[in-house]
Structures are given as structure tokens and as C-alpha cells.
Design a protein around this motif. Structure first.
Motif, mmCIF file in Angstrom:
data_model
loop_
_atom_site.group_PDB
_atom_site.id
_atom_site.type_symbol
_atom_site.label_atom_id
_atom_site.label_comp_id
_atom_site.label_asym_id
_atom_site.label_seq_id
_atom_site.Cartn_x
_atom_site.Cartn_y
_atom_site.Cartn_z
ATOM 1 N N SER A 1 8.093 -8.466 -0.661
ATOM 2 C CA SER A 1 8.585 -7.547 0.358
ATOM 3 C C SER A 1 7.910 -6.191 0.302
ATOM 4 N N ARG A 2 7.020 -6.010 -0.673
ATOM 5 C CA ARG A 2 6.380 -4.702 -0.835
ATOM 6 C C ARG A 2 4.860 -4.834 -0.941
ATOM 7 N N GLY A 3 4.350 -5.971 -0.565
ATOM 8 C CA GLY A 3 2.930 -6.242 -0.734
ATOM 9 C C GLY A 3 2.024 -5.293 0.011
ATOM 10 N N ALA A 4 2.508 -4.748 1.124
ATOM 11 C CA ALA A 4 1.677 -3.824 1.894
ATOM 12 C C ALA A 4 1.358 -2.565 1.097
ATOM 13 N N ARG A 5 2.233 -2.210 0.183
ATOM 14 C CA ARG A 5 2.003 -1.026 -0.655
ATOM 15 C C ARG A 5 1.013 -1.326 -1.777
ATOM 16 N N PHE A 6 0.872 -2.597 -2.123
ATOM 17 C CA PHE A 6 0.013 -2.990 -3.239
ATOM 18 C C PHE A 6 -0.875 -4.156 -2.808
ATOM 19 N N PRO A 7 -1.784 -3.944 -1.877
ATOM 20 C CA PRO A 7 -2.559 -5.084 -1.347
ATOM 21 C C PRO A 7 -3.400 -5.796 -2.387
ATOM 22 N N SER A 8 -3.879 -5.090 -3.396
ATOM 23 C CA SER A 8 -4.714 -5.733 -4.417
ATOM 24 C C SER A 8 -3.893 -6.273 -5.577
#
Length: 299
Positions: free
Chosen positions: A29-36
Motif C-alpha cells: 500500500s506504500r510502494g509508490a513511496r519506495f519504488p526501488s
């Protein structure tokens, strides 16, 4: 040396897998903040395969190293009692040796041929800690614990402390933990280790610490993570493959190709094997030497 010590990290596998599962869930749910940091099946499975290959090689190497370490312990300089102060001494001495092993793994190409596997992912998450090479016994990792045993610590004590250090380092392979306050001044933290895994020119070959970051500060290899300079992960000449065999042997192949190139002097061949990685006469290492753009072509 008991074989059980070689399997200490495997015994902790349920703990590690539990944290990986939590991190993967957290990033959903928070992948956009941590793309790598996102988990992908190809990257995660290659990490797992490399970990299993590494553990197998370590088990085989232990058969020989038992005798080497026992021989060194037989000529130890001191008989060190098992006390609270000897535990602290063992912790500090092993961590100091680990710093030099890790620094050597980046600055001696023979050792980098193994260690590059750990840096070859363009993602960084807890599963990246499993991304290890089966060739560490060949590149000489075991040599760096000989001083610990020569001083007077038993092989069992030395290996156990190495395993505990590696267990600690599992937890710093994450992007979801930010700064940790005063701990940043003394200990290796996720922030410090993100810098170590980054391929940005400003971050390359920095923060070699195992547990204590003080060694990097003492020996001039410390760089703090900068918000204005986000970390980009991987290696300068990125190997875009998830095949564990390619990931394991690609740098050994390139190194031997460079060392056997026609027209080189003996000194040039030795530098190709044991000099700094950027000193070898290959296209990839020329890119490192000139700080080529991060999107360098792959092999």
C-alpha cells in the motif's frame, strides 16, 4: 569448529522470512513511496537461489576451514578467558576485521568478483540481504577472521560472532526505516547502508561498516545519506539478469578476460586480477573510472 555454527543463519531463517513478509505487506500500500523497494518474483526468487547456493558453498568450505582455523588457534598468542570484557573485545575486533574485509571486497577486484553479486540488484529490500555469492571461499573472505583466532579466540567464538554480525546486517537492508536518531552516530543503520548500496558517484565505495559505523568515520569512508540525492541501486555496469549463474560468475568471466587480454604486461595482468576494479582495461571498468552515466549498457 562445530558444523552447527555454519547453520546459525539458517536457524534464524523463520525470523528473516517473517520480516520479509511484513515488509512486502507494508510496501503493497506504500510502494509508490519506495519504488526501488518493491518485491518482484524474479528478483526475490533470484535472491533466494543465490542464498541457497551460498549456504551450500559455505558448508563445503567449512570442511577445509575447520582444519585451517584449528591450526591457527594452536599457535594463538593468548589464552583469553570467557568473560564480559572478552566478549566486548571479540565484538570490536571482529567488527574491525569485517570493515577491512568489506572494504577489500570493493577495492580488490578478485574479491569484488564475489561481492558484486550482492550489489547487482536494482532493488533494495530485506530480501537483498540474501543475495550472496557462492565464491566467497575462493575470493578469501575466511582470511579476514584469522587475526581474531590468532589473538586467542576459538574458531567457534570467531565464527559465531561473524554469524551474529551478518544476522544484524539483514535488518539494515531496507528503505522503510528512516533515520534512527543518535544511533546513527555509532551504529550502521538502514540509512547508512542505503548509501553503501547506491551507485550514485557520490556514494560509491562508502560506508563499509558491519555493525559499528565508527570505522568508516575513522578511516574516511563515511558519507551520510542526503535527502536531495536519492539512492539509485545496482552497479555501474548493470547486469540485467535474474539467472543465478550469470549473477554469480559474470565478473569472474570479465576479470579473467581482462587478465588474459593480449599485449598486457605481467603487472597489467596482476592489476586486472588484484588491483582496484576501476583499474582494469575493460569497457565496464572504464565507465566506473570516468563515472559514466548510471544507465550504462549491460553485458
Amino acid at each position: 569448529m562445530q558444523f552447527e555454527l555454519q547453520y546459525l543463519l539458517l536457524a534464524l531463517a523463520p525470523v528473516f522470512l517473517g520480516f520479509i513478509a511484513w515488509e512486502a505487506w507494508y510496501l503493497q500500500s506504500r510502494g509508490a513511496r519506495f519504488p526501488s523497494a518493491r518485491y518482484t518474483w524474479p528478483d526475490t526468487l533470484s535472491n533466494a537461489a543465490l542464498a541457497l547456493m551460498h549456504e551450500g558453498a559455505e558448508a563445503v568450505a567449512a570442511i577445509v576451514l575447520i582444519y585451517v582455523y584449528d591450526a591457527v588457534f594452536a599457535i594463538r598468542l593468548f589464552d583469553i578467558p570467557a568473560t564480559w570484557w572478552s566478549f566486548i573485545l571479540l565484538f570490536v575486533l571482529q567488527d574491525f576485521c569485517y570493515y577491512w574485509f568489506h572494504r577489500g571486497s570493493h577495492r580488490i577486484r578478485w574479491m569484488w568478483a564475489s561481492h558484486v553479486v550482492h550489489h547487482s540488484s536494482e532493488s533494495l529490500n530485506l530480501s537483498t540481504a540474501f543475495r550472496q555469492s557462492l565464491t566467497y571461499p575462493v575470493s578469501g573472505m575466511w582470511l579476514f577472521w584469522l587475526p581474531v583466532i590468532l589473538v586467542g579466540f576459538t574458531p567457534q567464538q570467531a565464527v559465531t560472532m561473524v554469524m551474529l554480525s551478518l544476522a544484524f546486517q539483514f535488518f539494515i537492508h531496507t528503505q522503510v526505516v528512516k533515520r534512527l536518531g543518535w544511533l546513527e552516530a555509532v551504529f550502521n543503520t538502514p540509512s547508512h547502508h542505503r548509501v553503501h548500496h547506491a551507485r550514485n558517484p557520490e556514494y560509491i565505495d562508502k560506508n563499509f561498516a558491519g555493525i559499528l559505523i565508527i570505522w568508516d568515520k575513522v578511516f574516511g569512508t563515511f558519507v551520510a545519506e542526503k535527502e536531495e540525492l536519492p539512492c539509485e541501486y545496482g552497479v555501474v555496469k548493470q547486469v540485467r539478469s535474474h539467472n543465478p549463474l550469470i549473477l554469480t560468475f559474470h565478473e569472474w568471466r570479465d576479470m579473467w578476460r581482462d587478465a588474459c587480454a593480449p599485449g598486457l604486461t605481467l603487472g597489467g595482468r596482476l592489476r586486472a586480477l588484484f588491483g582496484p576494479p576501476e583499474s582494469a582495461p575493460s569497457e565496464a571498468l572504464t565507465q566506473v573510472r570516468t563515472k559514466a552515466p548510471l544507465n550504462a549498457t549491460s553485458t
